[in-house]
Design a protein around this motif. Structure first.
Motif, short mmCIF file in Angstrom:
data_model
loop_
_atom_site.label_atom_id
_atom_site.label_comp_id
_atom_site.label_asym_id
_atom_site.label_seq_id
_atom_site.Cartn_x
_atom_site.Cartn_y
_atom_site.Cartn_z
N ARG A 10 0.87 -1.18 0.00
CA ARG A 10 0.00 0.00 0.00
C ARG A 10 0.90 1.23 0.00
O ARG A 10 1.92 1.25 0.68
N CYS A 11 0.50 2.21 -0.73
CA CYS A 11 1.28 3.43 -0.84
C CYS A 11 0.45 4.59 -0.33
O CYS A 11 -0.72 4.74 -0.70
N TRP A 12 1.03 5.40 0.53
CA TRP A 12 0.37 6.62 0.96
C TRP A 12 1.42 7.69 1.19
O TRP A 12 2.61 7.41 1.26
N ASP A 14 2.74 10.82 3.57
CA ASP A 14 2.71 11.46 4.89
C ASP A 14 3.17 12.90 4.76
O ASP A 14 4.03 13.21 3.94
N LYS A 18 2.34 12.44 9.51
CA LYS A 18 0.92 12.09 9.63
C LYS A 18 0.37 11.75 8.25
O LYS A 18 0.60 12.48 7.28
N LYS A 19 -0.37 10.63 8.17
CA LYS A 19 -0.93 10.23 6.88
C LYS A 19 -1.74 11.37 6.28
O LYS A 19 -2.53 12.01 6.95
N GLY A 22 -3.78 8.56 0.48
CA GLY A 22 -3.53 7.16 0.15
C GLY A 22 -4.73 6.58 -0.56
O GLY A 22 -5.60 7.31 -1.06
N ARG A 25 -8.40 7.87 0.52
CA ARG A 25 -8.72 9.23 0.08
C ARG A 25 -8.82 9.31 -1.44
O ARG A 25 -9.64 10.07 -1.97
#
Length: 115
Positions: A10-12, A14, A18-19, A22, A25
């Motif tokens: 999974r890629c997100w 920050d 803080k997220k 990803g 969203r």
């Protein structure tokens, strides 16, 4: 004994630890674009309107430019639409995720064969 193995990634993004952005969203933006409504997008994702609104507010406030423009209700009802920035971020994130997925798929058999 057969075991089930799966390679997940999974890629997100920050911001300040803080997220920020990803898959969740990205999906919310896709649903807003599809439905033209934050409440319909939230409903389709089985998410509370309050949570969806908080996610949009966070993206709009912490991003360089707002991602979603919300229109207040009234006799014709409200609505929501992605800004140009929101459309670009979503398209780029999708393209990046497609390339990541393609790379992972190319190496999955080899990697899982060693585990």
């Amino acid at each position: 004994m057969d075991t089930s193995k799966e390679l997940k990634i999974r890629c997100w993004i920050d911001i300040d630890g803080k997220k920020f952005f990803g898959p969740g969203r990205a999906q919310l933006l896709m649903m807003i674009e599809k439905n033209g409504s934050l409440s319909k997008a939230a409903k389709e994702m089985r998410m509370s309107y309050r949570k969806a609104w908080a996610m949009v507010e966070d993206m709009n406030q912490r991003g360089q430019q707002p991602y979603v423009e919300l229109h207040k209700g009234g006799t014709q009802g409200g609505g929501a639409e992605l800004t140009e920035t929101g459309k670009k971020v979503l398209a780029t994130f999708k393209k990046m995720n497609d390339k990541i997925t393609e790379t992972v798929q190319q190496h999955t058999d080899e990697m899982l064969g060693m585990i």
